[in-house]
Design an enzyme around this catalytic site. Structure first.
Site, PDB file in Angstrom:
ATOM      1  CE  LYS A  12      -3.646   2.313   2.553  1.00  0.00           C
ATOM      2  NZ  LYS A  12      -4.490   2.250   3.955  1.00  0.00           N
TER       3      LYS A  12
ATOM      4  CG  ASP B 265      -6.048   7.819   4.430  1.00  0.00           C
ATOM      5  OD1 ASP B 265      -6.786   8.363   3.872  1.00  0.00           O
ATOM      6  OD2 ASP B 265      -6.518   6.647   5.001  1.00  0.00           O
TER       7      ASP B 265
ATOM      8  CE  LYS C  53      -7.351   7.733   7.994  1.00  0.00           C
ATOM      9  NZ  LYS C  53      -7.937   6.396   8.689  1.00  0.00           N
TER      10      LYS C  53
ATOM     11  CG  ASP D 295      -2.656   4.882   5.026  1.00  0.00           C
ATOM     12  OD1 ASP D 295      -2.380   3.784   5.642  1.00  0.00           O
ATOM     13  OD2 ASP D 295      -3.564   5.014   4.374  1.00  0.00           O
TER      14      ASP D 295
ATOM     15  CG  ASP E  24     -10.608   6.359   6.609  1.00  0.00           C
ATOM     16  OD1 ASP E  24      -9.466   6.976   6.074  1.00  0.00           O
ATOM     17  OD2 ASP E  24     -10.687   6.498   7.639  1.00  0.00           O
TER      18      ASP E  24
ATOM     19  CD  GLU F 182      -7.088   5.145   2.136  1.00  0.00           C
ATOM     20  OE1 GLU F 182      -6.030   4.563   2.750  1.00  0.00           O
ATOM     21  OE2 GLU F 182      -8.285   5.323   2.798  1.00  0.00           O
TER      22      GLU F 182
ATOM     23  NE  ARG G 265     -11.225  -1.451   2.285  1.00  0.00           N
ATOM     24  CZ  ARG G 265     -11.752  -1.924   3.556  1.00  0.00           C
ATOM     25  NH1 ARG G 265     -12.973  -2.514   3.592  1.00  0.00           N
ATOM     26  NH2 ARG G 265     -11.255  -1.569   4.727  1.00  0.00           N
TER      27      ARG G 265
END
Length: 474
Positions: A242, A247, A254, A265, A324, A326, A328
């Protein structure tokens, strides 16, 4: 981005001499539950019982990490309590030695490889942005009885871990998707092939999910493809990491507490890069391919929305129910791309869900496998590396939670079993054996620990390298 210990604040060297025979300004003497090791006993006999007398006088028990510095006419000695884990012992020792001022130290190499690895990892610092940053004095550690090849291997593994940590610790205004791609390009110097795709090329491929996540940011996305292909390689491993360099959560914003560490992230992508570097340095005999979809998830008038339907590289469509979730989406396209490139097996690492942290805490990664044998291989590699993972089930009944009335899938289920439904989502985009490691907990340490300070841990690098070594023996 250079590892802190290289070219060397702490350097390691193998030495044949014992503690009693060797000469150094400081000698480290191991103690476990009040008992000296055989080398320590021999040294104490030579010193006329001085060490045991000091232990008794100070009430020194030799608990893990406990230490006592002795300055005597015979020299300087550091009594040090052994941990059950030699890596933790080495890390704690490095942190103590960093506070002392001895240019050379002699250490008995009990379980030499993990001890050496622990010393190097424990020595890590990330302080390049501090005005008070000062040049450290080098410390040469002589490992009594160590195999020189093991010491060299530990150095090469640590270099990959350090690089992964550095990447995670870089602030997000520095490490943009383009900067991460530039960092990846540095691997060319180690014989790794690197291809970086810009926004136009990503769009031409049809990575609609990845582009949707990226579209809200001023910083354009980059897709990074890596290939390490040593001559004569008979096995192949494909890695996906990833690559969210920041993020915000998008419109599913968030809270401050949850966003504060989101520069990390991309820890899965950093682990892929670090492992590729170490594999090349070690000359491991396995072809490794790596893929990172690097972007930011931001809020703007262009950002993707709840209710959007996205077409992925695989052709499947996804209804967005949470911006959020995102990671995946970016991984769906990266996984499909890896399979298009002929992947036989895939190991994917991502800071994917808070649910994995709720389930397993901050020190254990969740392991999901679509094929049992492949899952066991990765689990055993992680155990050997001292990186904690725990297998969780890909419960097929939960696939119902991802059904959408307007698309092939939703990108989230309900709150229950969130780590499992995220893993099930990823499994929709590949047919080859997949192991998904959700490293949301152990990828970023919120406080200092035996193997390093607060911040990026480089989790996954050593597991990947052990997987590669295992494949190389097949």
């Amino acid at each position: 981005m250079r590892a802190w210990y290289l070219p060397g604040v702490i350097t390691l060297h193998a030495l044949e001499a014992t503690l009693a025979e060797g000469k150094a300004p400081l000698k480290v003497v191991w103690v476990k539950k009040g008992e000296l090791t055989p080398q320590g006993e021999a040294l104490d006999v030579r010193l006329g019982g001085l060490l045991r007398q000091a232990m008794a006088g100070a009430g020194f028990k030799g608990e893990a990490g406990e230490n006592l510095l002795l300055s005597t006419p015979e020299g300087h000695f550091l009594l040090f309590g052994l941990d059950e884990d030699p890596r933790a012992t080495g890390g704690r020792l490095a942190q103590v030695l960093g506070k002392l001022s001895f240019p050379e130290v002699l250490v008995e190499a009990l379980e030499a490889y993990p001890l050496a690895e622990g010393i190097l990892l424990g020595a890590y610092r990330f302080d390049r942005y501090k005005a008070s940053n000062k040049e450290e004095k080098p410390v040469a550690i002589q490992l009594s009885g160590a195999n020189p090849e093991e010491v060299e291997r530990a150095k090469k593994v640590a270099e990959g871990v350090y690089w992964a940590r550095d990447l995670v610790n870089e602030p997000p205004n520095v490490l943009t998707p383009e900067a991460l791609a530039e960092a990846a390009l540095s691997l060319k110097a180690f014989g790794v092939e690197v291809e970086v795709l810009d926004e136009g090329a990503i769009q031409a491929l049809g990575m609609g999910a990845f582009l949707a996540v990226a579209q809200g940011s001023e910083n354009p996305p980059r897709f990074i493809a890596l290939r390490y292909a040593p001559e004569g390689a008979r096995e192949r491993l494909d890695l996906v990491g990833k690559g969210l360099t920041f993020d915000s959560g998008g419109y599913s914003l968030k809270p401050t507490e949850g966003m504060a560490t989101m520069k990390g992230d991309m820890a899965g992508g950093a682990a892929v890069l670090g492992a590729m570097k170490s594999a090349a340095l070690l000359g491991l005999p396995v072809e490794i391919r790596g893929y990172i979809a690097a972007c930011e998830n931001m809020v703007s008038g262009r950002a993707y929305r709840l209710g959007d339907v996205l077409k992925t590289l695989s052709g499947k469509t996804v209804e967005v129910m949470n911006t959020d979730a995102e990671g995946r989406l970016t991984l769906a396209d990266a996984l499909a791309y890896a399979e298009r490139q002929g992947a036989k097996r895939i190991l994917e690492l991502s800071t994917l869900t808070g649910s994995a942290v709720v389930a397993l805490g901050e020190e254990v990664a969740a392991l999901f496998a679509t094929e049992e044998t492949w899952g066991k291989q990765v689990e055993e590699a992680a155990k050997k590396a001292g990186e904690k993972v725990w297998p969780l089930p890909l419960e097929k009944a939960y696939r119902e939670k991802l059904k959408s009335p307007v698309a092939d899938l939703k990108n989230v289920g309900d709150r229950n079993g969130g780590a499992i439904t995220a893993a099930l989502f990823l499994a929709e985009f590949v047919t080859v054996p997949l192991v998904h490691l959700d490293i949301a907990g152990p990828a970023f340490a919120k406080k200092a620990h035996a193997l390093g300070p607060e911040g990026g841990t480089g989790f996954g690098v050593r597991t990947i390298l052990n997987v590669v070594q295992g494949l190389g023996k097949v």
